[in-house]
Write an enzyme that holds these catalytic residues in place. Structure first.
Site, PDB file in Angstrom:
ATOM      1  N   HIS A 198      34.404  14.552  24.980  1.00 48.09           N
ATOM      2  CA  HIS A 198      34.264  13.499  26.213  1.00 48.09           C
ATOM      3  C   HIS A 198      33.645  13.608  27.067  1.00 48.09           C
ATOM      4  CE1 HIS A 198      34.001   9.192  27.147  1.00 48.09           C
ATOM      5  NE2 HIS A 198      34.154   9.190  25.523  1.00 48.09           N
ATOM      6  N   HIS A 253      28.401  10.358  19.498  1.00 51.41           N
ATOM      7  CA  HIS A 253      29.002   8.570  19.859  1.00 51.41           C
ATOM      8  C   HIS A 253      29.507   8.309  18.695  1.00 51.41           C
ATOM      9  CE1 HIS A 253      28.819   5.807  22.220  1.00 51.41           C
ATOM     10  NE2 HIS A 253      27.807   5.344  22.745  1.00 51.41           N
ATOM     11  N   ASP A 309      37.810   8.425  18.152  1.00 49.47           N
ATOM     12  CA  ASP A 309      37.058   8.442  16.964  1.00 49.47           C
ATOM     13  C   ASP A 309      38.140   9.504  16.421  1.00 49.47           C
ATOM     14  OD1 ASP A 309      35.035   6.820  16.885  1.00 49.47           O
ATOM     15  OD2 ASP A 309      33.510   8.573  18.221  1.00 49.47           O
TER      16      ASP A 309
END
Ligand code: ACO
Length: 438
Positions: free
Chosen positions: A314, A275, A370
């Site tokens: 994702h 995450h 990210d």
């Protein structure tokens, strides 16, 4: 027969059931049946009834929400209906936080009151320094943030009265104000630097930079380009509907726990490398790869399942994450001030090769938020252990908006999933001297 319904035939009994189909804003996105409606499908009166089995919530909606919309197939992200690209370009984080929390963009007066309320709740109790002093100098800053968020609960016991709207409003101000202070204290603790108290004349992000980086100067002046870039990053990280940490916030708070403990639990979920911890893992991965000539071998290792391409993939996006697009552009602006982070070239090359490779194309694996964010944070001077903290700070407003929505949702109750029991049916207790090792 109603057209908006689902007809189910139970082949065990031959019985037919009709379940209504419900819609959200978009008829083609979010049509659902009620899980509880399946319960009437039974083979006998003493049958519990049918459940849906959905480990990791792959296809289960846990709430109705009007906050954030994602269309993962088309790479769309909107807060309260506003496209993320417009907000990143034209708004600021404090305005976006108000929007997420209240449903509408603020007027000038509403905005000023909102900023004043948050700013004037940013100082933490002096005893909080003692909590930080208990940590080793090399403690990871995320556990420090998680612990001190939970510790706020002990300073504000009245926060447990979560059904009182005034109490909720005060805790929202406090959490949005103090999360920057605690996050900065975690940073300064690892550096052995004295804590810096908030400067109310600076912007939310400018003050965060002040608490991170002020040294001996009388007044800290944030670099406007970096302040703007961090503000945009805060907007992009503010909310992301029912992700792992937000779901944690809702689940913990569904037991009417106070928002400090619920936010600490949400931050703990964010810490995981699958995450929000992925931004730290991306930098580790890029450093391990080390040079351009090693990229093809690394991609091969990923395809052979010896490594993961961190910052890729994702659960919801099966297209380019719209946040990653904005961040990639932002990197160039930041590098004009900080100088180029050499890791950006490695990241761009990894992306280029991955987006042409059938392994990634067929699985619809694209860069997520990210992939590039850590490279910017590093260029600004933050250590990689700190990246997830800089994610948690702006995500606080998303957690709080979702918390408030849940509290006000008459349909919500304490979260309590079912299970499919697969253990031993029943057996008799044996005294210890008669047991055999199994
Ligand atoms: N590198 C290599 N292969 C991957 C990656 C990756 N980063 N992500 C997914 N895959 C592969 C899986 O091995 C799987 O392949 P298979 O079907 O042949 O077994 C397929 O793609 C589907 O992946 P799942 O793990 O089923 O996807 P899921 O939705 O469960 O996981 C997740 C999504 C956790 C984000 C995953 O893509 C991942 O671990 N990515 C790396 C970590 C990361 O960047 N996390 C940040 C996400 S953004 C955020 O949370 C803020």
């Amino acid at each position: 027969m109603a057209s908006d319904s689902l007809t189910i035939v139970d082949n065990r009994t031959g019985k037919q059931y009709e379940l209504p189909i419900h819609y959200g804003t978009f008829p083609l996105y979010g049509a659902s049946i009620r899980g509880a409606d399946l319960k009437k499908i039974k083979i006998s009166d003493d049958d519990f009834g049918l459940m849906s089995y959905d480990p990791a919530f792959l296809n289960s909606a846990s709430c109705q929400s009007g906050i954030t919309f994602i269309d993962g197939e088309r790479g769309i992200l909107r807060y309260r209906g506003y496209p993320i690209e417009q907000l990143a370009e034209q708004s600021n984080y404090m305005e976006v936080a108000y929007l997420l929390m209240n449903g509408e963009l603020p007027t000038k007066t509403q905005y000023d009151d909102w900023v004043h309320g948050i700013t004037h709740h940013s100082i933490v109790h002096e005893n909080m320094k003692e909590v930080f002093h208990g940590f080793h100098y090399d403690a990871h800053p995320m556990p420090m943030l998680i612990s001190t968020l939970a510790a706020l609960s002990a300073f504000y016991p009245a926060s447990r009265n979560v059904m009182d709207p005034d109490v909720r409003k005060l805790q929202i101000y406090r959490l949005l104000g103090k999360v920057t202070t605690l996050a900065a204290m975690a940073y300064r603790h690892t550096k052995g630097l004295p804590y810096v108290m908030p400067d109310n004349d600076l912007s939310y992000v400018g003050n965060f930079m002040n608490m991170l980086w002020r040294m001996a100067e009388c007044r800290y002046t944030p670099n406007p380009t970096l302040e703007k870039a961090l503000d945009v990053l805060f907007i992009l990280h503010a909310d992301h509907e029912q992700n792992c940490s937000t779901n944690t916030m809702r689940i913990v708070a569904s037991a009417e726990s106070d928002p400090y403990c619920a936010a600490a639990a949400a931050a703990a979920a964010l810490y995981g490398p699958l995450h929000g911890g992925a931004n730290e893992a991306v930098l580790k991965m890029l450093r391990q790869i080390g040079s351009m000539d090693k990229v093809p071998q690394f991609i091969k290792d990923v395809k052979d399942r010896k490594a993961m391409l961190m910052g890729f993939g994702h659960r919801v996006y099966k297209n380019y994450d719209p946040r990653a697009k904005v961040i990639k552009r932002l990197a160039e602006e930041v590098f004009e001030v900080t100088g180029k982070n050499p890791l950006i070239e490695l990241a761009v090359e990894l992306e280029r090769i991955a987006l042409q490779d059938d392994y990634f194309v067929s699985r619809k694996l694209f860069p997520n938020v990210d992939f590039y964010s850590g490279i910017i944070y590093e260029a600004m001077g933050m250590p990689s252990e700190y990246f997830t903290v800089v994610f948690a700070v702006p995500r606080m407003c998303g957690w709080l908006a979702q918390w408030q929505e849940m509290i006000l949702d008459a349909e919500q109750k304490i979260a309590r999933p079912r299970q499919v029991y697969t253990g031993v049916a029943i057996r008799d207790y044996e005294p210890i001297e008669k047991r055999r090792a199994r």
